[in-house]
Design an enzyme around this catalytic site. Structure first.
Site, mmCIF file in Angstrom:
data_model
loop_
_atom_site.group_PDB
_atom_site.id
_atom_site.type_symbol
_atom_site.label_atom_id
_atom_site.label_comp_id
_atom_site.label_asym_id
_atom_site.label_seq_id
_atom_site.Cartn_x
_atom_site.Cartn_y
_atom_site.Cartn_z
ATOM 1 N N HIS A 110 0.500 -1.150 0.085
ATOM 2 C CA HIS A 110 0.117 0.279 0.029
ATOM 3 C C HIS A 110 1.105 1.235 -0.160
ATOM 4 O O HIS A 110 0.488 2.163 -0.841
ATOM 5 C CB HIS A 110 -0.925 0.085 1.276
ATOM 6 C CG HIS A 110 -1.817 1.277 1.393
ATOM 7 N ND1 HIS A 110 -3.149 1.014 0.725
ATOM 8 C CD2 HIS A 110 -1.572 2.645 1.755
ATOM 9 C CE1 HIS A 110 -3.824 2.344 1.103
ATOM 10 N NE2 HIS A 110 -2.818 3.123 1.431
ATOM 11 N N GLU A 111 2.018 1.289 1.024
ATOM 12 C CA GLU A 111 2.652 2.367 1.166
ATOM 13 C C GLU A 111 3.586 2.566 -0.152
ATOM 14 O O GLU A 111 3.813 4.002 -0.448
ATOM 15 C CB GLU A 111 3.459 2.448 2.257
ATOM 16 C CG GLU A 111 2.591 2.492 3.592
ATOM 17 C CD GLU A 111 1.692 3.792 3.656
ATOM 18 O OE1 GLU A 111 1.968 4.959 3.058
ATOM 19 O OE2 GLU A 111 0.729 3.531 4.305
ATOM 20 N N HIS A 145 1.881 4.721 -2.913
ATOM 21 C CA HIS A 145 1.817 6.291 -2.430
ATOM 22 C C HIS A 145 3.530 6.724 -2.788
ATOM 23 O O HIS A 145 3.747 7.867 -3.528
ATOM 24 C CB HIS A 145 2.061 6.538 -1.171
ATOM 25 C CG HIS A 145 0.537 6.196 -0.423
ATOM 26 N ND1 HIS A 145 -0.758 6.885 -1.304
ATOM 27 C CD2 HIS A 145 0.000 5.725 0.355
ATOM 28 C CE1 HIS A 145 -1.774 6.563 -0.661
ATOM 29 N NE2 HIS A 145 -1.398 5.868 0.284
#
Length: 481
Positions: free
Chosen positions: A7-8, A11
């Protein structure tokens, strides 16, 4: 940690694409146990192994530096926020490919058909696979139940012995159902139930744990006790079958059982299907002076009393019947072990790699829709709040999955990352979805949002999310320990 890193990284990657400086990529929270700088980014592993984050330059709403987040156009900030959920969801789709390739897809399978029900009258049989409902491919029993609950004729495509059989089944209204778990029980009942605490059967009495309950049958006999658990299901359209679960067949060696053993009887309780197996496990979990009662309309569908501490377990091994002597706790620990019983559900195997991709996408689509609907009900009606797990619950679930093998743990991880992606898309402050909303407002209005207002909204949202996390963490303690 895999779920968080993926997920990170979404980003991180999109921040890099739009030339936003990434100051920190942290796995976990608290003091760092490892950190190293590569270029502008400090990579850290922290002591508390829950969650993680990337820290972007200027995410504190500072617009003064060119490589800061809020110095970038709104559409770029939107894509940076969207990238985390996108990578989480994509990871789920990718994970389902090896899962389907190696183990196939568990199909929604009929375990037991109820006598004199629409299912029996229309010729459904145990072992039938529900392939499609009203023309839609089915992967989840929830979809079947939801369709049937609408009360309209259900068009089913059933897979039986490799052939597709089409059925049209009209649901029938089932009577209300009461389920009681009582403690400190006195008395007994045998006939139709006519009264519950003096009230006629047919309404939800809104009973609370700890209250006194008395059931009266048609002959004037009563059974009473202190309520531990209660559930009420109102009249609803049903077809009349149970979903498949586990066969009473041992799937792995666990002393004194051997793989292939067939469980036949525990003391005086016979076991011939999944439902009778569940009832035996319920009886094992009951303490002395407790009773479990399931009332269907006015009929007692099941009355379960506790089994004694000393058990005689009858099994069939290589065609011979043998008796194993165990104490209740030992036997309950064994039968509760993940993967102990053989799965009853039919498994659809892909024909080739491309078929596996198609099945994986369809399987993940079905899960994503169910998760999205579940979040909708959770935030609008509160339905399902008791099924939410916090950090401790997640650790327990993953631990149990690990005992069951790679198929289960990969499926759990895929569903977790799918949950994370969809949850973060919800338009709530402090979540990626909340940041996307603010970016959309700027794009549509072509005006900057007041940064102080946005900061306050996200800060409030963050503290609410932290409060919820602590609430569910303490709820996990009472649920799992």
């Amino acid at each position: 940690m895999f779920v968080v890193i993926v997920h990170e990284f979404g980003h991180f990657l999109f921040a890099k694409i739009f030339k936003v400086s990434v100051l920190e990529f942290s796995i976990g929270f608290g003091p760092a146990i490892f950190k190293k700088r590569f270029g502008e980014t400090v990579w850290k592993i922290n002591i508390i192994p829950f969650g993680g984050y990337v820290r972007l330059k200027g995410e504190d709403f500072d617009e003064s530096e060119e490589d800061g987040l809020y110095a970038k156009p709104a559409w770029q900030r939107l894509l940076i926020a969207f990238a985390g959920p996108l990578f989480s969801v994509l990871a789920a789709y990718i994970l389902f490919i090896p899962i389907v390739l190696n183990w196939g897809v568990p199909a929604v399978t009929i375990g037991k058909v109820i006598e004199n029900s629409p299912a029996q009258e229309c010729g459904l049989q145990p072992g039938d696979v529900i392939y499609k409902i009203n023309g839609k491919r089915i992967f989840d029993s929830y979809e079947v139940t939801n369709t049937v609950s609408k009360g309209k004729v259900v068009k089913m495509e059933i897979l039986r012995n490799g052939e597709i059989i089409k059925k049209e089944i009209p649901p029938r209204i089932s009577p209300p159902e009461y389920i009681f778990l009582l403690d400190d029980v006195k008395g007994d009942i045998n006939g139709k139930i006519v009264k519950i605490n003096g009230y006629k059967v047919g309404i939800d009495l809104k009973l609370e744990s700890g209250t006194f309950v008395e059931l009266e049958d048609e002959f004037g006999n009563t059974i009473s006790g202190v309520l531990i658990q209660y559930s009420y299901v109102p009249e609803r359209p049903t077809i009349g079958f149970y979903y498949a679960g586990f066969k009473p067949v041992i799937e792995k060696d666990m002393q004194p059982f051997k793989k292939g053993d067939i469980l036949l009887k525990v003391n005086n309780r016979e076991i011939d299907d999944y439902i009778s197996l569940v009832n035996v496990i319920t009886a094992l979990k009951l303490s002395e002076n407790q009773v479990y009662i399931d009332i269907w309309g006015q009929q007692i569908r099941e009355k379960i009393v506790p089994l004694g501490n000393d058990l005689n377990v009858l099994v069939s091994r290589n065609g011979k019947e043998i008796v194993l002597n165990l104490d209740k706790k030992e036997f309950l620990d064994i039968v509760s072990a993940p993967g102990f019983f053989k799965q009853e559900s039919y498994v659809i195997k892909p024909k080739n790699f491309f078929d596996a991709i198609s099945l994986a996408i369809a399987r993940c689509n079905s899960a994503a829709i169910s998760i999205w609907k579940a979040f909708g009900k959770l935030f609008t009606t509160g339905q399902g709040v008791e099924q939410v797990a916090g950090p401790i619950g997640i650790a327990v679930i993953v631990g149990e999955a690990a005992k069951a093998g790679w198929e289960t743990i990969l499926t759990v991880v895929a569903l977790f990352t799918l949950n994370l992606g969809i949850f973060n898309l919800l338009p709530l402050p402090a979540l990626d979805g909340g940041r996307i909303v603010f970016s959309l407002i700027e794009i549509i209005s072509r005006k900057k949002v007041n940064r102080k207002v946005e900061a306050i909204v996200h800060t409030i949202g963050f503290f609410i999310l932290m409060a919820l996390a602590f609430y569910f963490m303490f709820a996990d303690f009472s649920r799992f320990f």
